[in-house]
Design a protein around this motif. Structure first.
Motif, short mmCIF file in Angstrom:
data_model
loop_
_atom_site.label_atom_id
_atom_site.label_comp_id
_atom_site.label_asym_id
_atom_site.label_seq_id
_atom_site.Cartn_x
_atom_site.Cartn_y
_atom_site.Cartn_z
N LEU B 69 0.87 -1.17 0.00
CA LEU B 69 0.00 0.00 0.00
C LEU B 69 0.90 1.22 0.00
O LEU B 69 1.72 1.39 0.90
CB LEU B 69 -0.92 -0.02 1.23
CG LEU B 69 -2.01 1.04 1.31
CD1 LEU B 69 -3.18 0.53 2.12
CD2 LEU B 69 -1.50 2.35 1.91
N TYR B 70 0.80 1.99 -1.06
CA TYR B 70 1.60 3.20 -1.22
C TYR B 70 0.64 4.37 -1.32
O TYR B 70 -0.35 4.30 -2.06
CB TYR B 70 2.44 3.10 -2.50
CG TYR B 70 3.09 4.39 -2.94
CD1 TYR B 70 4.40 4.69 -2.57
CD2 TYR B 70 2.41 5.30 -3.73
CE1 TYR B 70 5.01 5.88 -2.97
CE2 TYR B 70 3.00 6.49 -4.13
CZ TYR B 70 4.30 6.77 -3.76
OH TYR B 70 4.88 7.95 -4.15
N VAL B 71 0.89 5.43 -0.54
CA VAL B 71 -0.03 6.57 -0.55
C VAL B 71 0.54 7.67 -1.43
O VAL B 71 1.60 8.24 -1.12
CB VAL B 71 -0.29 7.10 0.87
CG1 VAL B 71 -1.40 8.14 0.83
CG2 VAL B 71 -0.65 5.97 1.81
N ASP B 72 -0.14 7.98 -2.53
CA ASP B 72 0.26 9.09 -3.40
C ASP B 72 0.32 10.37 -2.57
O ASP B 72 -0.50 10.59 -1.69
CB ASP B 72 -0.80 9.33 -4.50
CG ASP B 72 -0.69 8.34 -5.64
OD1 ASP B 72 0.06 7.35 -5.49
OD2 ASP B 72 -1.37 8.55 -6.66
N GLY B 73 1.25 11.24 -2.89
CA GLY B 73 1.29 12.53 -2.23
C GLY B 73 1.99 12.49 -0.88
O GLY B 73 2.62 13.45 -0.47
N TYR B 74 1.87 11.38 -0.16
CA TYR B 74 2.58 11.23 1.11
C TYR B 74 3.87 10.43 0.92
O TYR B 74 4.76 10.48 1.75
CB TYR B 74 1.68 10.54 2.14
CG TYR B 74 0.68 11.49 2.75
CD1 TYR B 74 0.97 12.16 3.93
CD2 TYR B 74 -0.54 11.73 2.14
CE1 TYR B 74 0.06 13.04 4.49
CE2 TYR B 74 -1.46 12.60 2.69
CZ TYR B 74 -1.16 13.25 3.87
OH TYR B 74 -2.05 14.13 4.42
N ASP B 75 3.92 9.67 -0.17
CA ASP B 75 5.10 8.88 -0.47
C ASP B 75 5.51 7.98 0.70
O ASP B 75 6.67 7.92 1.07
CB ASP B 75 6.25 9.81 -0.88
CG ASP B 75 7.35 9.04 -1.62
OD1 ASP B 75 7.04 7.95 -2.16
OD2 ASP B 75 8.49 9.51 -1.64
N VAL B 76 4.53 7.32 1.31
CA VAL B 76 4.83 6.33 2.35
C VAL B 76 4.23 5.00 1.90
O VAL B 76 3.29 4.98 1.11
CB VAL B 76 4.23 6.72 3.72
CG1 VAL B 76 4.92 7.94 4.28
CG2 VAL B 76 2.73 6.96 3.59
N SER B 77 4.80 3.90 2.36
CA SER B 77 4.27 2.62 1.91
C SER B 77 4.53 1.51 2.91
O SER B 77 5.33 1.66 3.84
CB SER B 77 4.90 2.24 0.57
OG SER B 77 6.28 2.04 0.74
N VAL B 78 3.84 0.40 2.71
CA VAL B 78 3.99 -0.76 3.57
C VAL B 78 3.68 -1.99 2.72
O VAL B 78 2.98 -1.89 1.72
CB VAL B 78 3.04 -0.66 4.79
CG1 VAL B 78 1.60 -0.63 4.35
CG2 VAL B 78 3.28 -1.79 5.77
N GLU B 79 4.24 -3.11 3.09
CA GLU B 79 3.96 -4.35 2.38
C GLU B 79 3.51 -5.42 3.36
O GLU B 79 4.03 -5.48 4.47
CB GLU B 79 5.21 -4.86 1.66
CG GLU B 79 5.62 -3.99 0.50
CD GLU B 79 7.01 -4.34 -0.02
OE1 GLU B 79 7.49 -5.45 0.28
OE2 GLU B 79 7.60 -3.49 -0.70
N ALA B 80 2.56 -6.22 2.94
CA ALA B 80 2.05 -7.25 3.86
C ALA B 80 2.11 -8.63 3.20
O ALA B 80 1.63 -8.80 2.07
CB ALA B 80 0.60 -6.94 4.24
#
Ligand code: SF4
Ligand code: SF4
Ligand code: SF4
Ligand SMILES: [Cu+2]
Lengths: 463, 156
Positions: B69-80
């Motif tokens: 899950l990558y958030v546009d504009g915030y440039d943060v992400s996580v993988e599950a």
């Protein structure tokens, strides 16, 4: 009328007239095309790492819809590899015409099919399967190969470029939107054409002695009668054949062709097909609704059948239906009176008006596609670098860019750019609608409201 | 002249609609935990809403293959990983609507595995609709201005 003739520049003119520069581009394009087919067939099944998907649907698509069509009209068709093998076979030559032509059937295209309905259908067929097509390398390869071989087959049976004129699903909308481009190929002087002997631009001039040897218009267009870009493939053949130096490539104002729009229903529906599919794609592909994506992707399920029915319903019933309603309102005397327009029945009714007015949706539709594609392309541009180094997804690293991490680019510019494109398209279309309404002496407000409503829906879908 | 003035006024209004700062929201920021299930090729829930300044913790649970899950504009992400829960915490300090999307290739429709998080309000949408409205209105003075100019040019 405010045109700048580019071919007055001798360098541009000889670069266009000479067959070799074009051939060089052709060869690169054809090699890329064949490689895309092969990559789709033998490369990784993971779309985002396969050259066929990345270079066709991200790189080529971006260049086509963001640059080529808006600025060069049918410029892509001037270098497109799809019709080439067929054309070369048909001519029996790659460069200059031969004195002895090969004997293919060389039939005229059937009169009943001399319109773009087949192109409309071909586009819709691809559009209904687009979620699979866009994401599955083998399917993309099969479609690319099918276009290549259909084009070859048609060249053997029919004269000229029947595939481009009547079947190519891409060519249909390029032609429609090429009317907005600031570039055109036209004759310089009407009278010269009237008195011109043999009309070599249409019939060809194949004597190898002549300095102006070349083929008759491959697109079955008589250059002397050109008033719109729609069916001129910018192949430059007439520039080569015209013995009177009567062909010019001009810079011109945007959307000049739309001042006198065609009143053809096939083209009118092309405008609705393109407007509608841009909106549907924006919702299905870029929206947050998983069920919609499932319906679009799992072809053949009952959900997909409903999706297909809704898709066609929007394009053939809802959008044109509301548009007819807008036109109906535009003819109401009360609306005209409140605008202080002359009373009396507006000129032209029914299908003709419908077709003519639908031309005002052309700029809007183009900008819908620009806005949609911006998001799609900027999000996935990183795959281009990856795929360049590892086109088949086999773990190569040709240019050292195979491990570039995926990350959307220019995210903060994307939404404002989309807004600009959509609002710009709205102004452009509203202006077109107004001109058309002035000419037909009806009110422009309903059609402008229609454009506004469509724009708001698109904004809501994209932002 | 009137047309020219109305165009200038509309343009100024457009600038205001596009750039005017909005009053700061009055709701106090809070910490929120949102659980999102990920499957091929959708999130559920796929539309989230938080307030400006909230500290958002996303618990991403994948129910089939590895998803991100990558958030546009915030440039943060996580993988599950499948069956595992992964968490991502960030402060929602930019208002607007942002797409979030899968950043681990997970199958055919992966590039279109998309959700949407709205922080406070989808400002840009409202501003854009405002701009579109002004634009349509502006076409009237614009056209008559253009027609006038053309007439004058013809008269010369
Ligand atoms: S019409 Fe289609 S096949 Fe023909 S040149 Fe254009 S894009 Fe290529
Ligand atoms: S060959 Fe040249 S002059 Fe003759 S009809 Fe064609 S464009 Fe006109
Ligand atoms: S021959 Fe001339 S008119 Fe015909 S498609 Fe080519 S460039 Fe256009
Ligand atoms: Cu994924």
């Amino acid at each position: 009328m405010n045109r700048i003739e580019l071919t007055r520049n001798l360098f541009i003119k000889s670069a266009l007239k000479n067959r070799h520069p074009q051939l060089a581009v052709f060869i690169v394009m054809l090699a890329g095309y064949v490689f895309a087919i092969l990559a789709g067939l033998i490369g990784t099944p993971v779309g985002s790492h396969n050259f066929s998907i990345v270079f066709v649907w991200i790189a080529w698509w971006a260049i086509l819809i963001l640059v080529a069509v808006p600025f060069f009209g049918r410029g892509w068709c001037a270098v497109c590899p799809i019709p080439l093998p067929g054309e070369w076979l048909q001519r029996g030559a790659v460069l200059h015409p031969l004195d002895k032509k090969p004997k293919w059937l060389n039939l005229r295209w059937p009169r009943a099919l001399r319109n773009i309905w087949l192109q409309n259908i071909a586009f819709l067929l691809l559009a209904l399967f687009s979620s699979v097509l866009l994401t599955t390398p083998t399917i993309t390869a099969i479609v690319l190969a099918a276009m290549l071989f259909t084009a070859i087959g048609l060249s053997m049976v029919f004269e000229r470029r029947a595939f481009c004129r009547y079947l190519c699903p891409v060519g249909g909308f390029i032609g429609l939107y090429s009317q907005t481009a600031p570039l055109e190929l036209r004759i310089k002087d009407k009278q010269t054409c009237v008195t011109c002997d043999g009309k070599p631009c249409y019939n060809g001039a194949s004597t190898s002695l002549s300095a102006n040897s070349g083929y008759g218009c491959p697109w079955d267009v008589f250059p002397g009668g050109l008033t719109r870009n729609t069916y001129c493939g910018l192949c430059m053949e007439c520039l080569r054949t015209c013995p009177h130096d009567n062909i010019a490539v001009n810079l011109r104002p945007f959307s000049a062709d739309l001042a006198k729009p065609s009143a053809r229903l096939d083209e009118a529906f092309k405008a609705f097909i393109m407007l509608g599919s841009a909106m549907i794609y924006a919702g299905v592909l870029l929206g947050p609704w998983g069920a919609l994506k499932d319906a679009a992707f799992y072809v053949g399920t009952s959900a997909w059948i409903i999706y297909a029915a809704v898709f066609l319903g929007i394009i053939f019933i809802i959008l044109p239906g509301l548009f007819s309603l807008a036109l109906f309102l535009a003819h109401r005397p009360s609306l005209k009176a409140c605008l202080g327009r002359s009373r009396g029945v507006g000129r032209g009714t029914g299908l003709r008006t419908f077709a003519m007015f639908s031309a005002s949706l052309i700029p809007l539709g183009l900008m819908f596609w620009v806005a949609f594609s911006l998001s799609f392309v900027l999000t996935n541009a990183a795959y281009i670098l990856v795929s360049l180094s590892d086109p088949l997804g086999l773990g190569w690293n040709l240019f050292g860019t195979a491990d570039v991490a995926w990350r959307p680019i220019f995210t903060s510019l994307l939404a404002p750019a989309q807004t600009l494109a959509l609002v710009g398209g709205l102004i452009w279309s509203a202006r077109m609608a107004q001109k058309a309404a002035d000419e037909s002496k009806i009110s422009a407000i309903p059609v402008m409201a229609y454009c506004f409503a469509a724009t708001v829906v698109m904004l809501w879908l994209l932002l | 002249m009137i047309r020219f003035i109305s165009l200038v006024v509309l343009f100024a209004a457009g600038l205001a609609v596009a750039f005017a700062p909005l009053p700061a929201p009055s709701i106090a920021p809070q910490a929120r935990t949102l659980r999102i299930d990920a499957r091929q090729f959708a999130y559920s829930p796929s539309e989230l809403k938080v307030n400006l300044g909230d500290t958002v913790t996303v618990q991403l649970v994948s129910t089939d293959v590895v998803h991100g899950l990558y958030v546009d504009g915030y440039d943060v992400s996580v993988e599950a990983d499948p069956g595992q829960t992964a968490t991502l915490t960030f402060v929602a300090d930019r208002s607007g609507s942002f797409r979030f999307r899968c950043n681990v290739t997970c199958g055919a429709m992966h590039p279109f595995m998309i959700g949407k998080i709205t922080v406070e309000k989808n400002d840009l949408l409202f501003r854009s609709v405002g701009l579109a409205t002004l634009a349509v209105i502006g076409v009237f003075p614009l056209s008559s201005l253009l027609v006038e100019r053309k007439d004058r040019a013809l008269a010369k």
